[in-house]
Enzyme design. Sequence first.
Site, PDB file in Angstrom:
ATOM      1  N   ASP A   1       0.441  -3.268   8.867  1.00 40.56           N
ATOM      2  CA  ASP A   1      -1.018  -3.228   8.964  1.00 40.56           C
ATOM      3  C   ASP A   1      -1.562  -4.643   9.118  1.00 40.56           C
ATOM      4  OD1 ASP A   1      -0.453  -0.634   8.366  1.00 40.56           O
ATOM      5  OD2 ASP A   1      -1.669  -0.536   6.538  1.00 40.56           O
TER       6      ASP A   1
ATOM      7  N   HIS B   1      -3.853  -8.715   6.308  1.00 40.05           N
ATOM      8  CA  HIS B   1      -4.266  -7.435   5.746  1.00 40.05           C
ATOM      9  C   HIS B   1      -5.015  -7.701   4.440  1.00 40.05           C
ATOM     10  CE1 HIS B   1      -4.430  -3.192   5.834  1.00 40.05           C
ATOM     11  NE2 HIS B   1      -3.591  -2.972   4.829  1.00 40.05           N
TER      12      HIS B   1
ATOM     13  N   HIS C   1       0.842  -1.192   0.000  1.00 40.07           N
ATOM     14  CA  HIS C   1       0.000   0.000   0.000  1.00 40.07           C
ATOM     15  C   HIS C   1       0.880   1.245   0.000  1.00 40.07           C
ATOM     16  CE1 HIS C   1      -3.810  -2.211   1.623  1.00 40.07           C
ATOM     17  NE2 HIS C   1      -3.674  -2.320   0.311  1.00 40.07           N
TER      18      HIS C   1
ATOM     19  N   ASP D   1       1.051   4.102   1.404  1.00 38.38           N
ATOM     20  CA  ASP D   1       1.549   4.778   2.606  1.00 38.38           C
ATOM     21  C   ASP D   1       2.707   4.031   3.254  1.00 38.38           C
ATOM     22  OD1 ASP D   1      -0.672   2.950   3.096  1.00 38.38           O
ATOM     23  OD2 ASP D   1      -0.531   3.488   5.202  1.00 38.38           O
TER      24      ASP D   1
END
EC number: 3.1.26.11
Length: 311
Positions: free
Chosen positions: A210, A139, A63, A65
């Site tokens: 995450d 995730h 992802h 970020d």
Amino acid sequence: MTMRVTFLGTSGAVPTTQRNTSSIFVNRDGDYLLFDCGEGTQRQMMRYGTGFAIDHLFVTHLHGDHVLGIPGLLQTWDFNERERAIAIHTPAGTRGNIKQLIQANGTTPSFPVRINEVSAGDVVLDRSEYEIRAIETAHRCASVGYVLDEDDRKGKFDREKAEEEFGIPPGPKYSKLHRGEAVEHEGETIQPEAVVGPARPGRRFVYTGDTLPTESVIEASEDADLLVHDATFAEDRKERAKATAHSTAREAADVARQAGASTLALTHISTRYAASADELVDEARDAFDGEVVLAEDGMERRVEFPDADEY
């Protein structure tokens, strides 16, 4: 042997004026390690004085970020005429994505970039005093967490016993005994186990990236000295956390409690709590009796040995 953890980015998917996107810098006795590299990570490295001398980047998932800072960091290294290779460790099946991310910059780094796909259970980095393993997380895409596990240390040397019971004065024989070598003293052979205690555990650092709360993270975090866990939401957003495959602060605390961790650091904080994340800390402390800290950009934590009080 120092282990210092510097939080470079502690926000959720979107940065705020106080929090950058995800990245953690670890200095393990002069080995510099970077975990995730969100947008703006290189500026955070400058801002907080970590330096750029890393040879290993550990990516938890793809992802933006967590990875959009990679092209800029590689470009800066190129401008600074880096020659050493950089190893980028990334979840299995994502090598092509990392290549595309690098190529999107329009240039090819002049130094070697080695992309290593990893799966849960893999020993990603094996050093003489520690190893880094990938662990299973949960995730919305291919993901792993990472555990830095130090080797056991030598047992504590009992100076008082060596001197008073065996009559060995301070000197070279102490070093030999502590290294596990028998010594001769006044016609007697002294075995090291007579004055050296059992091996002592090294330190354990865990970074989940995450994730939903999972049994695999609990197992990997057993007796962790520092567990850095996803804590995106408060408990009243538990369904939102589940839908987006994140954890609440209380869920992170439950993981820490079940694992027997010493310190829990809450990270990946949603912009919803930009003004104050006190409720995240309060909820975590309600569920976990160990130390709870809210990770902040620029925060540095020294990871102590489990028996630090003996020094």
